[in-house]
Design an enzyme around this catalytic site. Structure first.
Site, PDB file in Angstrom:
ATOM      1  N   PRO A  10     -41.765  29.324 -54.395  1.00 39.02           N
ATOM      2  CA  PRO A  10     -42.332  28.431 -53.397  1.00 39.02           C
ATOM      3  C   PRO A  10     -43.020  27.204 -53.988  1.00 39.02           C
ATOM      4  O   PRO A  10     -44.207  27.207 -54.267  1.00 39.02           O
ATOM      5  CB  PRO A  10     -43.321  29.311 -52.622  1.00 39.02           C
ATOM      6  N   GLU A  11     -42.236  26.177 -54.232  1.00 37.68           N
ATOM      7  CA  GLU A  11     -42.799  24.882 -54.617  1.00 37.68           C
ATOM      8  C   GLU A  11     -42.801  24.007 -53.359  1.00 37.68           C
ATOM      9  O   GLU A  11     -42.486  24.482 -52.274  1.00 37.68           O
ATOM     10  CB  GLU A  11     -41.963  24.238 -55.727  1.00 37.68           C
TER      11      GLU A  11
END
Length: 279
Positions: A10-11
DNA sequence: ACTATGTCCTGCGAGC
DNA sequence: TGCTCGCAGGACATAG
């Protein structure tokens, strides 16, 4: 150049996609009650503070700030109504589920918000690097990459002796870039991850910021096509992600020049680059 | 003020 | 096939 995946880091682009998916599905709903697990790590605010802020609050919207998911809440039963923000950081392995109450509770579920529509929002995180908190005025620690003005970016980055990769990962400077998109941005900008920020020219910084924006934007577009369209029976999101050009491709051939991609460790993180394209 | 490094945590895949 | 072991990394603490 897209891959479908259920597992992802999760960027910024992934968090953007998740926030949009959540917004689509829970905006306008009211949190009736909250269950919080016993594991203390994922709770950055005290449990009773989180519960007090969430319960009986209407979800006005869901958005992304840096790598954080922000639920904008309004609690109507006080006079005057109270504004709250529920902040979720997914860490490495955090997931947000929107599902029916009868859906089996996944292992490592740390929080459940029960909504008046009958749906539930669940936070699941095996590794417990994720964090939940509530606040009234959330502020990102660094600048938003997509809105970043070049002069401000330059001011923050130039002159630092740390490797450029470390600087890109520093959320106090730029909020939202993680290990994967740092590598991908540096590849597009032609800069090696170990180069000291202080050794990078103004022109190269300009190219770097453009690359960061381009990579993130492309990834958001890729992910955006999957919002709410790839949710499985348990309310788990799936994604289309950009094909990585260097990340995770050690020993493979560079898509531009066919040189073998190298892997080094920078700031304790695996970093991938093309020794021919990046200097 | 900056920089570098260690730590947390579980799942998974490589290797035998 | 079944086991062990090491790696994956975001953010923060700590030390220099």
């Amino acid at each position: 150049m897209l891959t479908y995946t259920k597992r992802f880091m999760p960027e910024l682009p992934e968090v953007e996609t998740i926030a949009r998916g959540l917004a689509k599905r829970v905006t306008g709903d009211v949190i009736e009650s909250v269950w919080l697990g016993q594991k203390p790590e994922p709770l950055k605010s005290p449990a009773r503070e989180i519960a007090a802020a969430l319960e009986h609050s209407r979800i006005l919207g869901v958005r992304r700030v840096g790598k954080h998911i922000v639920f904008d809440l309004r609690q109507n039963h006080g006079k005057p109504p109270q504004a709250w923000q529920w902040i979720v950081h997914l860490g490495m392995t955090g997931r947000m589920q929107v599902c029916e109450p009868q859906t089996e509770i996944a292992k490592h579920t740390h929080a459940i918000a029960r909504l008046s529509s009958g749906k539930e929002v669940r936070f699941v995180d095996p590794r417990r690097f994720g964090r939940l908190s509530v606040t009234r005025a959330f502020q990102a620690s660094g600048i938003e990459p997509l809105d970043a003005k070049f002069e401000r970016f330059l001011e923050l980055f130039r002159g630092r002796r740390t490797p450029i990769k470390s600087a890109l990962l520093n959320q106090k400077l730029l909020s939202g870039v993680g290990n994967i998109y740092a590598d991908e941005s540096l590849f597009r900008a032609g800069i090696r991850p170990r180069r000291r920020a202080s050794a990078i020219t103004r022109a190269q910084f300009s190219k770097l910021l453009a690359a960061v924006k381009q990579v993130l934007q492309e990834a958001i577009v890729a992910g955006g096509s999957s919002v709410s369209d790839y949710v499985d029976a348990d309310g788990e999101e799936g994604f289309f992600q950009l094909q990585h050009r260097v990340y995770g491709r050690e020993g493979e051939l560079c898509p531009v020049c066919d040189t073998r991609i190298k892997r080094v460790v920078v700031a304790g993180r695996s970093s991938h680059y093309c020794p021919q394209c990046q200097k």
